[in-house]
Design an enzyme around this catalytic site. Structure first.
Site, PDB file in Angstrom:
ATOM      1  N   ARG A   3       3.757  -5.152  -1.238  1.00 40.87           N
ATOM      2  CA  ARG A   3       3.547  -3.701  -1.313  1.00 40.87           C
ATOM      3  C   ARG A   3       4.820  -2.941  -1.696  1.00 40.87           C
ATOM      4  O   ARG A   3       5.091  -1.849  -1.196  1.00 40.87           O
ATOM      5  CB  ARG A   3       3.017  -3.160   0.030  1.00 40.87           C
ATOM      6  CG  ARG A   3       1.704  -3.739   0.439  1.00 40.87           C
ATOM      7  CD  ARG A   3       0.546  -3.344  -0.469  1.00 40.87           C
ATOM      8  NE  ARG A   3      -0.627  -4.100  -0.119  1.00 40.87           N
ATOM      9  CZ  ARG A   3      -0.960  -5.260  -0.717  1.00 40.87           C
ATOM     10  NH1 ARG A   3      -0.228  -5.766  -1.703  1.00 40.87           N
ATOM     11  NH2 ARG A   3      -2.032  -5.916  -0.348  1.00 40.87           N
ATOM     12  N   CYS A  54      -4.498   1.382   4.393  1.00 43.62           N
ATOM     13  CA  CYS A  54      -3.859   0.729   5.548  1.00 43.62           C
ATOM     14  C   CYS A  54      -2.567   1.453   5.880  1.00 43.62           C
ATOM     15  O   CYS A  54      -1.716   1.639   5.004  1.00 43.62           O
ATOM     16  CB  CYS A  54      -3.577  -0.748   5.241  1.00 43.62           C
ATOM     17  SG  CYS A  54      -5.086  -1.716   5.210  1.00 43.62           S
ATOM     18  N   GLU A  99       3.199   1.092   5.874  1.00 48.95           N
ATOM     19  CA  GLU A  99       2.953   0.874   4.440  1.00 48.95           C
ATOM     20  C   GLU A  99       2.886   2.250   3.746  1.00 48.95           C
ATOM     21  O   GLU A  99       3.345   2.416   2.616  1.00 48.95           O
ATOM     22  CB  GLU A  99       1.616   0.135   4.257  1.00 48.95           C
ATOM     23  CG  GLU A  99       1.274  -0.143   2.816  1.00 48.95           C
ATOM     24  CD  GLU A  99       0.044  -1.042   2.676  1.00 48.95           C
ATOM     25  OE1 GLU A  99      -0.093  -2.002   3.470  1.00 48.95           O
ATOM     26  OE2 GLU A  99      -0.764  -0.765   1.780  1.00 48.95           O
TER      27      GLU A  99
END
Ligand code: FAD
Length: 312
Positions: free
Chosen positions: A187, A235, A306
Site C-alpha cells: 500500500r 480499510c 492505511e
C-alpha cells in the site's frame, strides 16, 4: 488562512474556489476548508498551478477521488488540487519491436491520473484484457491507486504498472519513470514531492468472457463483504505482518460496532470505520485511537493506519 489580494491575483486565471469545505471531495464525507481548491483538467494546468503555488510560497496538496484520505476538520492550508477531472481517452497500444516484453499478446493501456480505476478495469474487462480484474470495485483514480499501490485478491498496482509520468515539484519538470525505478511496497509507492500525471499498465489478451466473469465475481465479493454504500475510506488500518488481518484483530478485540458520535466500526467489516452522516474527522480519529488501543491491549500489536490523514 485569509488570502491576500496579491495571492488571489496570482491564481486569477484558474477556476479556483477559496475556503471550500472538502467533505464533498472525500468518500468519508468529512473535511474542513481548503484555502484554495482547483480541479485542473489538463497536465498543462497542473504544471502551471504548481508553479504559481511555488511562486506564492504556498504548500501543495494533491487529492485524487479522496477515497483513502481523512481530511482534518480544520482543513488544508495552501493550494489543493483535486485531480478527478484530469482525464482523456484511454490509449491502447501494442508492444513495439523495441519493447522489452514484446510478446504479441501484451497490450499497454495509458491514461491520465484522474481516470477512475474502475473505468480502466471495466475497459479491460470489456476488451478481453487480463490482469486488472483484481481491482474491480476499488474506488478512486489511477493516480491515487499508484500512490497507494492499491491491491486486492492477492494482486496490486505494482504488478501491472510499466511506467508513470510525474511532475517533479523540486524542478517543475516532467519525467517518465519506468517501473524499474519505482519502489512499491504494501500500500505504498515511495515517491516524494511529485505529482503522478500519467500511467501506463501492461495487460494481456485473454478470453473476454473469462475476464468479465472474474471481474464480476470480484465485484460481487467486494459488495458483499465491505460496507460499500456507507461513507468510509476503505480499510482504515494496514494488515500487520503475520496471518491475522487487521479486521480479525479488531473484531476479536471487541471493537466491532464501537462508536464515537457519528463514527462507527462497521459491523460488516471491522477494518472499515464508517461515517453515519454526522461524524467529523476528530470523531473518526478518536475512534481509530480506541481501536488501536484495544488491539494493542489484547494482542500487543500496533496497527498502522492505511488511510492518509491530511490537513491541519
Ligand atoms: C469502499 C472502499 C473500498 C476500498 N477498497 C480498497 C481495496 O480493496 N484495496 C485498496 O488498496 N484500497 C481500497 N480502498 C482505498 C482507496 O480506494 C484506494 O487506496 C484508492 O486507490 C485511492 O485512490 P484515490 O484517487 O481516491 O486517492 P486519494 O484518496 O485521493 O489519495 C490517496 C493518496 O495518494 C495521493 N495522491 C492521489 N493522487 C495522486 C497523484 N496523482 N499524484 C500524487 N499523489 C497523489 C494523495 O495525496 C494521498 O496521499 C477502498 C476505499 C473505499 C472507500
Amino acid at each position: 488562512m485569509v488570502l491576500s489580494d496579491n495571492i488571489k491575483n496570482m491564481f486569477a486565471s484558474f477556476a479556483l474556489q477559496t475556503q471550500k469545505a472538502m467533505d464533498r471531495y472525500t468518500s468519508f464525507r468529512v473535511g474542513g476548508p481548503a484555502d484554495i481548491l482547483v480541479l485542473p483538467q489538463t497536465v498543462e494546468q497542473v504544471i502551471a498551478l504548481a508553479k504559481t503555488a511555488h511562486s506564492a510560497q504556498l504548500p501543495i496538496t494533491i487529492i485524487g477521488a479522496g477515497t483513502n484520505v481523512l481530511i482534518s476538520d480544520k482543513g488544508i492550508r495552501g493550494l489543493v488540487m483535486v485531480l478527478t477531472r484530469l482525464q482523456q481517452n484511454i490509449e491502447q497500444t501494442e508492444p513495439s519491436i523495441d519493447t522489452v516484453d514484446a510478446s504479441p499478446d501484451r497490450i499497454y493501456l495509458t491514461a491520465l491520473a484522474g481516470e477512475p480505476l474502475n473505468r480502466l478495469c471495466r475497459y479491460a474487462a470489456d476488451a478481453g484484457l487480463a490482469g486488472l480484474a483484481w481491482a474491480a470495485g476499488i474506488p478512486g483514480t489511477i493516480g491515487g491507486a499508484v500512490m497507494m499501490n492499491a491491491g486486492s485478491f492477492g494482486s496490486d498496482m505494482s504488478r501491472v504498472v510499466t511506467k508513470i509520468e510525474v511532475l517533479d515539484l523540486n524542478t517543475f519538470k516532467t519525467m517518465v519513470l519506468p517501473v524499474s525505478l519505482l519502489q512499491f511496497s504494501y500500500r505504498k509507492l515511495a515517491l516524494e514531492n511529485s505529482i503522478v500525471l500519467k500511467i501506463t499498465i501492461r495487460l494481456s489478451r485473454a478470453d473476454a468472457e473469462t475476464v468479465r466473469d472474474e471481474f464480476n465475481r470480484n465485484l460481487k465479493t467486494k459488495q458483499s463483504t465491505q460496507p460499500v454504500s456507507q461513507a468510509s475510506a476503505g480499510c482504515f488500518f494496514q494488515n500487520p505482518p503475520g496471518d491475522k488481518p487487521a479486521g480479525f484483530l479488531i473484531e476479536q478485540a471487541g471493537m466491532k460496532r464501537a462508536r464515537c458520535n457519528g463514527a462507527m466500526v462497521s459491523d460488516l467489516h471491522a477494518n472499515f470505520i464508517v461515517n453515519h452522516g454526522n461524524a467529523c474527522a476528530s470523531d473518526i480519529l478518536n475512534l481509530a485511537d480506541q481501536v488501536k488501543k484495544s488491539v494493542y491491549e489484547k494482542f500487543g500489536i500496533n496497527l498502522k493506519e492505511e488511510v492518509k490523514t491530511i490537513g491541519d
